[in-house]
Design an enzyme around this catalytic site. Structure first.
Site, short mmCIF file in Angstrom:
data_model
loop_
_atom_site.label_atom_id
_atom_site.label_comp_id
_atom_site.label_asym_id
_atom_site.label_seq_id
_atom_site.Cartn_x
_atom_site.Cartn_y
_atom_site.Cartn_z
N LYS A 82 54.37 -2.35 9.39
CA LYS A 82 55.80 -2.71 10.08
C LYS A 82 56.81 -1.96 9.95
CE LYS A 82 57.29 -5.43 6.04
NZ LYS A 82 58.36 -4.63 5.65
N THR A 83 56.83 -1.33 8.80
CA THR A 83 57.62 -0.13 8.65
C THR A 83 57.66 1.11 9.63
OG1 THR A 83 58.07 -0.49 6.18
CG2 THR A 83 58.86 1.41 7.03
N ASP A 140 64.56 -6.19 8.72
CA ASP A 140 63.10 -6.04 8.18
C ASP A 140 63.16 -7.22 7.15
OD1 ASP A 140 60.72 -5.45 7.26
OD2 ASP A 140 61.27 -3.53 5.94
N GLU A 141 61.93 -7.78 6.76
CA GLU A 141 61.92 -8.93 5.83
C GLU A 141 62.72 -10.16 6.31
OE1 GLU A 141 59.40 -8.78 3.96
OE2 GLU A 141 59.10 -6.75 3.16
N GLN A 186 54.77 -14.56 3.85
CA GLN A 186 55.37 -14.05 2.42
C GLN A 186 56.81 -14.34 2.11
OE1 GLN A 186 53.74 -9.75 1.96
NE2 GLN A 186 53.58 -9.76 4.11
N ARG A 208 47.78 -7.61 -2.29
CA ARG A 208 48.36 -6.38 -2.98
C ARG A 208 47.18 -5.29 -3.18
NH1 ARG A 208 52.37 -5.96 -0.69
NH2 ARG A 208 51.77 -8.18 0.35
#
Length: 677
Positions: free
Chosen positions: A31-32, A217-218, A248, A609
């Site tokens: 996504k970044t 973002d987020e 998330q 993770r």
């Protein structure tokens, strides 16, 4: 900038620049990369001026990394004026443009943590001495109210709830006291900036015209105040791209509202929705376990992560006798896998639900002489000696900051004792004058005697002197160093330390505070004392000091951290410990189970993770108040299909030492019987 290297969904997201866009980005889906490519596309291909682009993140680290990536794509000269910042840094920009309209001065202070608690404790003590034990709960209630944009006059206490009843009385006093100190708290930054835009149409128009393309973002972690701030900025042009993953959303306990991302299509009619489901981090088996767990949540936008990385090894599930054996098994596997793979210690992470679970792992790692880093604990700028030094800087910048003024009034001791301080506070209240004004002109305190008056004079002279020096110096970090020397702070820190090691550590912290100021000066084109204090106040509040955390993660050492702290990170080998009822899912102090959906999302975050190997552990007994108590495996473990688990993992559970002793006794009994024959 090569858009062709993006996968089809990523490419579509980059090219969709006009109108609302909801980008549902699964864990590890790049996504970044999409956000930075989208910004670069706006700058290079659409010829949008950088000053019209706003990207909002949740951490300073993410903001810096995003800016550096954009610079790498289009060059530094194209990025002048672009704003990539956290929500609170954005709020500070808005407040600086008009906070005087609320009666504040531009040199206002920002109260966080201990400053807020000290102010609240004083207010509660003055109105209800029995309520001082509720300070942290009242602070949480006020913070929650501000995150919902509930002003003091609109706060309604809950029936038969003493904490909210006390909050209803204290909240208005707290806000008036902040304004009297020319200070705002961390939550005010968002609440007041939203209020400023609502009440002043000229400022709203100004900021809307500046930020014509907004990316967030987020987005699943936004609270109501952040949500409203974005609505105010974007409702006219609607060029809002939000990126997030409702799977998330793990910060409900601090006000995050996952419904913000779930309701995006309702709020912005005609919004384009794109899912990023290709994972570039983990193996297929790990992703299958994550998909299986999260599928049990109600999900309006279900995603199924997939990877081209191959199946990989199965998930290992270990049942341990107790937390001590859990730690031993984890450390044994770290040593074995390191020998097999050659991976460094930093490839291994031990994740857990609460920080209190780290103790047996720390002990076992030390026993085996394995280096480790513990992520979590007290933030650097919250350490006493550092806060004391910064309190001087805050008073030098804003003498009306009475919380910090009272903190340093007799630190280090200079002859202004408790009785003198009490007289000072009483006189200030009686004459309706700030404490600083009474200190500068102490005629009303003549009854105190010569010694405390002389000490007050010397104190105010010190502050005035350094106010002038900070305004005229070209090396503020060196002036900070001279201030520490002038007040004799190092000598006091050394004298008050419990032992030599503690004294050295505290002196190193003071030196590091000066180094932080020097680093700020080297980064900024126009550094100021107020600017440095603002940067410190806006450091990511939900994680340890940034430089300290990054330095730890760069070391070749096993990483220990909570599941909340692990979000955004990745490790080749992950151990998820303590997967039991009452731990994950967690239970509150009164025994009630936490929000199951959020607890399941927390496990999902932990699983995703892992890159190459994943080990899940639960203990059949765990110590509580020094006694072993039986525990049940987490209900979430049954949601992972058996075919994903390694065969050895579903075999007989690991034996406890007592069980091993019992087997050995049986063996020796049989052996003795044979010998007797």
């Amino acid at each position: 900038m090569n858009i062709a290297k993006l996968n089809p969904e990523q490419r579509t997201a980059v090219l969709h620049t006009e109108g609302p866009l909801l980008l549902l980005a699964g864990a590890g889906s790049g996504k970044t990369r999409v956000i930075t490519m989208r910004i670069a596309y706006l700058l290079r291909e659409k010829k949008i001026g950088p000053e019209h682009i706003l990207a909002v993140t949740f951490t300073n680290k993410a903001s810096r990394e995003m800016l550096q990536r954009v610079i790498g794509l289009v060059g530094r000269e194209r990025c002048g004026g672009i704003v990539i910042s956290t929500f609170h840094a954005l709020g500070m920009r808005i407040l600086r443009s008009g906070i005087e309209r609320f009666g504040y001065k531009k040199n206002f202070s920002i109260y966080t943590g201990a400053d807020q608690e000290r102010l609240l404790r004083d207010l509660i003590r003055a109105t209800d001495s029995k309520g001082t034990s509720l300070v942290s709960q009242v602070l949480w209630c006020i913070s929650s109210a501000k995150n919902r944009l509930v002003a003091p006059r609109n706060f309604k206490p809950r029936h038969h709830d003493p904490v909210s009843a006390l909050t209803a009385r204290i909240y208005p006093l707290y806000q008036r006291s902040l304004r009297a100190c020319n200070a705002v708290d961390f939550d005010d930054i968002l609440m007041l900036s939203a209020q400023l835009l609502v009440e002043h149409a000229d400022l709203l128009s100004l900021w809307r015209k500046q930020f014509l393309y907004v990316m967030v973002d987020e987005y699943q972690d936004t609270n109501f105040a952040q949500y409203q701030l974005l609505r105010l900025l974007c409702d006219e042009h609607r060029n809002l791209c939000v990126v997030g993953d409702d799977d998330q959303s793990i910060y409900g306990w601090r006000g995050a509202a996952p419904e913000n991302i779930l309701d995006f299509e309702r709020d912005y009619k005609g919004a384009r929705v794109i899912k990023l489901e290709q994972n570039y981090r983990s193996t297929c088996n790990i992703l299958a376990a994550a998909n299986a767990v999260i599928s049990h949540n109600l999900r309006p936008h279900p995603k199924k992560l997939w990877s081209a990385a191959g199946a990989g090894s199965g998930v290992e599930l270990l049942s341990c006798h107790d937390d001590e054996e859990e730690a031993k098994l984890v450390v044994q596997r770290i040593m074995t896998r390191r020998t097999e793979t050659g991976d460094p210690f930093s490839s291994f992470a031990i994740l857990y639900r609460t920080n209190a679970q780290s103790r047996p792992f720390e002990e076992q790692l030390r026993y085996e002489n394995i280096p480790y880093v513990l992520i979590g604990g007290q933030q650097f700028f919250d350490r006493k000696e550092v806060k004391d030094a910064l309190a001087y800087l805050r008073v030098i910048t804003n003498p009306q900051d009475e919380v910090n003024l009272l903190r340093i009034l007799n630190y280090p001791k200079r002859g202004i004792g408790d009785s003198s301080a009490h007289a000072l506070i009483e006189t200030s209240a009686r004459l309706h004058k700030p404490i600083w004004e009474i200190l500068r002109h102490p005629q009303a305190l003549s009854h105190l005697g010569e010694k405390p008056l002389a000490a007050m004079h010397n104190f105010t002279a010190l502050i005035v002197n350094f106010r002038h020096r900070f305004r005229t110096t070209r090396n503020a970090a060196n002036t900070f160093r001279e201030l520490i020397d002038a007040i004799g702070m190092e000598e006091d820190v050394w004298r008050s330390a419990e032992n030599v090691e503690q004294g050295k550590r505290r002196l190193e912290n003071l030196a590091e505070a000066v180094s932080a100021f020097a680093a700020y000066e080297s980064r900024e084109s126009q550094p100021t004392l107020a600017g440095f204090l603002e940067k410190v106040s806006l450091l990511d509040a939900d994680e340890p000091n940034r430089e300290e955390k990054e330095n730890k993660l760069r070391r070749d050492a096993v990483v220990l951290m909570s599941l909340h702290a692990s979000k955004g990170l990745e490790f080749p080998h992950v151990f998820l410990a303590g997967l039991e009822e009452e731990t994950l899912p967690h239970c509150t102090a009164d025994g009630e189970t936490a929000d199951l959906a959020e607890e399941r999302r927390l496990l999902y975050v932990g699983i995703t993770r892992a890159q190459k190997s994943l080990t899940l552990l639960h203990a059949r007994h765990r110590k509580k108040y020094g006694k072993l108590r039986p525990r049940q495996p987490s209900r979430f473990l049954s949601e992972i299909p058996q075919e994903l688990l390694l065969p050895s993992a579903v075999a007989a559970p690991v034996q406890s030492e007592a069980e091993k002793d019992q087997v050995a006794n049986v063996f020796f009994s049989k052996l003795k019987a044979l010998l007797d024959e």
